[in-house]
Write a protein that holds these residues in place. Structure first.
Motif, PDB file in Angstrom:
ATOM      1  N   ASN A 292       0.837  -1.197   0.000  1.00 51.62           N
ATOM      2  CA  ASN A 292       0.000   0.000   0.000  1.00 51.62           C
ATOM      3  C   ASN A 292       0.873   1.249   0.000  1.00 51.62           C
ATOM      4  OD1 ASN A 292       0.836   0.548   2.705  1.00 51.62           O
ATOM      5  ND2 ASN A 292      -0.838  -0.692   3.518  1.00 51.62           N
ATOM      6  N   TYR A 293       0.235   2.390   0.015  1.00 49.56           N
ATOM      7  CA  TYR A 293       0.969   3.656  -0.101  1.00 49.56           C
ATOM      8  C   TYR A 293       1.988   3.834   1.023  1.00 49.56           C
ATOM      9  CZ  TYR A 293       1.914   8.662  -0.390  1.00 49.56           C
ATOM     10  OH  TYR A 293       2.534   9.886  -0.482  1.00 49.56           O
ATOM     11  N   ASP A 294       1.577   3.560   2.256  1.00 45.06           N
ATOM     12  CA  ASP A 294       2.497   3.744   3.388  1.00 45.06           C
ATOM     13  C   ASP A 294       3.707   2.829   3.272  1.00 45.06           C
ATOM     14  OD1 ASP A 294       1.066   5.744   4.807  1.00 45.06           O
ATOM     15  OD2 ASP A 294      -0.317   4.235   5.553  1.00 45.06           O
ATOM     16  N   GLN A 295       3.475   1.601   2.859  1.00 47.40           N
ATOM     17  CA  GLN A 295       4.590   0.661   2.706  1.00 47.40           C
ATOM     18  C   GLN A 295       5.537   1.112   1.596  1.00 47.40           C
ATOM     19  OE1 GLN A 295       1.956  -2.715   2.131  1.00 47.40           O
ATOM     20  NE2 GLN A 295       2.672  -3.669   4.038  1.00 47.40           N
ATOM     21  N   LEU A 296       4.968   1.576   0.500  1.00 48.56           N
ATOM     22  CA  LEU A 296       5.802   2.060  -0.610  1.00 48.56           C
ATOM     23  C   LEU A 296       6.620   3.274  -0.185  1.00 48.56           C
ATOM     24  CD1 LEU A 296       3.189   1.790  -3.508  1.00 48.56           C
ATOM     25  CD2 LEU A 296       5.210   0.339  -3.207  1.00 48.56           C
ATOM     26  N   MET A 297       5.965   4.220   0.475  1.00 49.82           N
ATOM     27  CA  MET A 297       6.680   5.431   0.866  1.00 49.82           C
ATOM     28  C   MET A 297       7.739   5.152   1.918  1.00 49.82           C
ATOM     29  SD  MET A 297       6.346   8.088  -0.842  1.00 49.82           S
ATOM     30  CE  MET A 297       7.503   8.899   0.269  1.00 49.82           C
ATOM     31  N   SER A 298       7.518   4.148   2.757  1.00 51.06           N
ATOM     32  CA  SER A 298       8.548   3.822   3.752  1.00 51.06           C
ATOM     33  C   SER A 298       9.825   3.364   3.067  1.00 51.06           C
ATOM     34  CB  SER A 298       8.041   2.742   4.709  1.00 51.06           C
ATOM     35  OG  SER A 298       7.899   1.493   4.062  1.00 51.06           O
ATOM     36  N   ARG A 299       9.683   2.691   1.948  1.00 49.35           N
ATOM     37  CA  ARG A 299      10.858   2.228   1.198  1.00 49.35           C
ATOM     38  C   ARG A 299      11.506   3.379   0.427  1.00 49.35           C
ATOM     39  NH1 ARG A 299      11.015  -3.345   1.167  1.00 49.35           N
ATOM     40  NH2 ARG A 299       9.052  -4.455   1.531  1.00 49.35           N
ATOM     41  N   PHE A 300      10.690   4.218  -0.157  1.00 49.86           N
ATOM     42  CA  PHE A 300      11.225   5.322  -0.946  1.00 49.86           C
ATOM     43  C   PHE A 300      11.870   6.384  -0.058  1.00 49.86           C
ATOM     44  CE2 PHE A 300       9.203   3.297  -4.385  1.00 49.86           C
ATOM     45  CZ  PHE A 300       9.551   3.935  -5.575  1.00 49.86           C
ATOM     46  N   SER A 301      11.274   6.668   1.077  1.00 48.10           N
ATOM     47  CA  SER A 301      11.803   7.722   1.947  1.00 48.10           C
ATOM     48  C   SER A 301      13.171   7.366   2.509  1.00 48.10           C
ATOM     49  CB  SER A 301      10.818   8.006   3.082  1.00 48.10           C
ATOM     50  OG  SER A 301      10.603   6.859   3.875  1.00 48.10           O
ATOM     51  N   VAL A 302      13.455   6.075   2.627  1.00 46.32           N
ATOM     52  CA  VAL A 302      14.790   5.649   3.078  1.00 46.32           C
ATOM     53  C   VAL A 302      15.867   6.209   2.156  1.00 46.32           C
ATOM     54  CG1 VAL A 302      16.313   3.637   3.255  1.00 46.32           C
ATOM     55  CG2 VAL A 302      14.047   3.561   4.283  1.00 46.32           C
ATOM     56  N   HIS A 303      15.523   6.361   0.887  1.00 50.55           N
ATOM     57  CA  HIS A 303      16.465   6.882  -0.100  1.00 50.55           C
ATOM     58  C   HIS A 303      16.225   8.359  -0.403  1.00 50.55           C
ATOM     59  CE1 HIS A 303      17.854   2.820  -0.758  1.00 50.55           C
ATOM     60  NE2 HIS A 303      16.655   2.412  -1.113  1.00 50.55           N
ATOM     61  N   ASN A 304      15.519   9.033   0.519  1.00 55.12           N
ATOM     62  CA  ASN A 304      15.204  10.461   0.366  1.00 55.12           C
ATOM     63  C   ASN A 304      14.394  10.750  -0.891  1.00 55.12           C
ATOM     64  OD1 ASN A 304      16.625  11.307   2.764  1.00 55.12           O
ATOM     65  ND2 ASN A 304      18.546  11.030   1.641  1.00 55.12           N
ATOM     66  N   LEU A 305      13.565   9.805  -1.270  1.00 61.38           N
ATOM     67  CA  LEU A 305      12.680   9.986  -2.408  1.00 61.38           C
ATOM     68  C   LEU A 305      11.290  10.368  -1.898  1.00 61.38           C
ATOM     69  CD1 LEU A 305      13.816   6.899  -4.531  1.00 61.38           C
ATOM     70  CD2 LEU A 305      14.409   9.305  -4.927  1.00 61.38           C
ATOM     71  N   THR A 306      10.645  11.291  -2.581  1.00 58.66           N
ATOM     72  CA  THR A 306       9.396  11.895  -2.144  1.00 58.66           C
ATOM     73  C   THR A 306       8.187  11.208  -2.787  1.00 58.66           C
ATOM     74  OG1 THR A 306       9.336  13.442  -3.995  1.00 58.66           O
ATOM     75  CG2 THR A 306      10.634  14.100  -2.043  1.00 58.66           C
TER      76      THR A 306
ATOM     77  N   PHE B 103      -1.581  -3.825  -7.524  1.00 62.67           N
ATOM     78  CA  PHE B 103      -2.183  -3.079  -6.417  1.00 62.67           C
ATOM     79  C   PHE B 103      -1.347  -1.833  -6.127  1.00 62.67           C
ATOM     80  CE2 PHE B 103      -2.619  -2.082  -1.910  1.00 62.67           C
ATOM     81  CZ  PHE B 103      -3.993  -1.990  -1.777  1.00 62.67           C
ATOM     82  N   SER B 104      -0.022  -1.990  -6.202  1.00 64.03           N
ATOM     83  CA  SER B 104       0.877  -0.861  -5.934  1.00 64.03           C
ATOM     84  C   SER B 104       0.777   0.230  -6.992  1.00 64.03           C
ATOM     85  CB  SER B 104       2.329  -1.356  -5.824  1.00 64.03           C
ATOM     86  OG  SER B 104       2.725  -2.028  -7.013  1.00 64.03           O
ATOM     87  N   ASP B 105       0.228  -0.099  -8.163  1.00 67.68           N
ATOM     88  CA  ASP B 105      -0.061   0.915  -9.177  1.00 67.68           C
ATOM     89  C   ASP B 105      -1.343   1.657  -8.809  1.00 67.68           C
ATOM     90  OD1 ASP B 105       2.073   0.356 -11.005  1.00 67.68           O
ATOM     91  OD2 ASP B 105       0.965  -1.349 -11.783  1.00 67.68           O
ATOM     92  N   GLU B 106      -2.410   0.896  -8.663  1.00 66.95           N
ATOM     93  CA  GLU B 106      -3.732   1.505  -8.467  1.00 66.95           C
ATOM     94  C   GLU B 106      -3.829   2.282  -7.167  1.00 66.95           C
ATOM     95  OE1 GLU B 106      -6.852   2.957  -9.895  1.00 66.95           O
ATOM     96  OE2 GLU B 106      -5.996   1.307 -11.055  1.00 66.95           O
ATOM     97  N   VAL B 107      -3.079   1.850  -6.154  1.00 69.23           N
ATOM     98  CA  VAL B 107      -3.149   2.538  -4.869  1.00 69.23           C
ATOM     99  C   VAL B 107      -2.670   3.985  -4.986  1.00 69.23           C
ATOM    100  CG1 VAL B 107      -0.828   1.993  -3.990  1.00 69.23           C
ATOM    101  CG2 VAL B 107      -2.757   2.189  -2.390  1.00 69.23           C
TER     102      VAL B 107
END
Length: 316
Positions: A165-179, A259-263
């Motif tokens: 989901n969105y929170d899980q995706l952002m937790s991975r991206f934010s580790v790399h300073n991605l917004t 799902f990670s697309d549509e979310v």
């Protein structure tokens, strides 16, 4: 004397630190002046033989950078099979991407000025850019000067998953300073290529999930029957091999495959970004370039902790 020593040390560490991660667009100008044309020629050649070369090459860049940084560790083949390639998350990477990089490496090393002077990591970064451009997308100046990593392990792979989901995706991206904008823009790379029925099976059976357009769900069940075939692939959007903003229009129609697309459209924290990119392709292109540059700066290796591999599949 103490002041001089402090100034010298400050100067030394400033030079060392900046050199440790500094990338620049003209890094190979005198080392391998024909580098960009050599890589692009190889990418163009592979794209002329298979329509998934571009998608596979672009995906390889992401899978490499997101694990141990952009160090071509995704290409390493360990004798014991304990490498990134053998992690389950990389099992669906298509061989066309690897072949493209190896063709580019061969073209570069065939030039006497360039032989064993260009990192596999930089070749991947250039090839990813060319895959986008040659598919109708934007182009940009690639920052260069990466060294190749020396380590690749299956356990190091920790990629965003197709069911997150969105929170899980952002937790991975934010580790790399991605917004959030980086998340949506980089997901737009799905405008090229396809995914296996394996990754959408749980969205279809036993009953389709509510995020899918009902008619589209029926269509997908016809393409991905209950008797699962992992080798059956479905294209992400309607333009198939063209890099454009059609992917975002598909999300608006509740026809995102993963799902990670549509979310990205369902969640109100990112839906406005999807809307913007769906209506303004130039805005998507601009954001995508910026995000690719940020992605390309992750975990850059230097001569201290890296090397220029003679064979991209094996450490020196």
């Amino acid at each position: 004397m103490k002041i001089f020593q402090l100034l010298f040390l400050a100067s030394f560490f400033t030079i060392f630190y900046s050199g440790a991660t500094a990338l620049n667009e003209t890094y190979y100008a005198s080392i391998c002046p024909n580098l960009e044309s050599l890589v692009q020629g190889a990418v163009r050649g592979m794209m002329s033989t298979t329509n998934i070369a571009a998608a596979a090459t672009l995906r390889l860049f992401f899978h490499d950078c997101f694990v141990q940084g952009c160090d071509a560790s995704i290409l390493i083949q360990n004798a014991n099979g304990d490498d990134e390639l053998h992690n389950f998350d990389n099992q669906f990477l298509r061989a066309d991407g690897y072949r493209t990089i190896m063709a580019a490496k061969a073209a570069v090393d065939a030039d006497p000025q360039c032989t064993n002077k260009v990192s596999c990591a930089d070749i991947i970064a250039l090839a990813a850019r060319d895959a986008v451009f040659l598919s109708g997308g934007p182009t940009w100046k690639v920052e260069l000067g990466r060294y190749d990593g020396k380590i690749s392990t299956s356990s190091s792979v920790n990629l965003p998953g197709p069911s997150e989901n969105y929170d899980q995706l952002m937790s991975r991206f934010s580790v790399h300073n991605l917004t959030p904008t980086d998340l949506v823009a980089l997901s737009g790379a799905h405008t090229l290529g396809a995914t296996s029925c394996f990754h959408i099976y749980s969205r279809l059976y036993p009953t389709p999930d509510s995020y899918l357009d009902p008619g589209f769900a029926i269509q997908l069940q016809g393409q991905c029957p209950a008797a699962l075939n992992v080798n059956q692939f479905i294209f992400f959007d309607n333009s198939v091999v063209t890099f454009d903003n059609d992917y975002f229009k598909v999300l608006q129609q509740k026809k995102g495959l993963l799902f990670s697309d549509e979310v990205l459209y369902v969640d109100n924290r990112s839906s406005s970004i999807v809307d913007k990119f769906a209506t303004d392709q130039s805005a998507f292109f601009t954001a995508f370039v910026n995000s690719m540059l940020k992605l390309g700066r992750i975990g850059v290796k230097t001569a201290v902790d890296g090397e220029i591999r003679k064979d991209c599949h094996f450490t020196n």
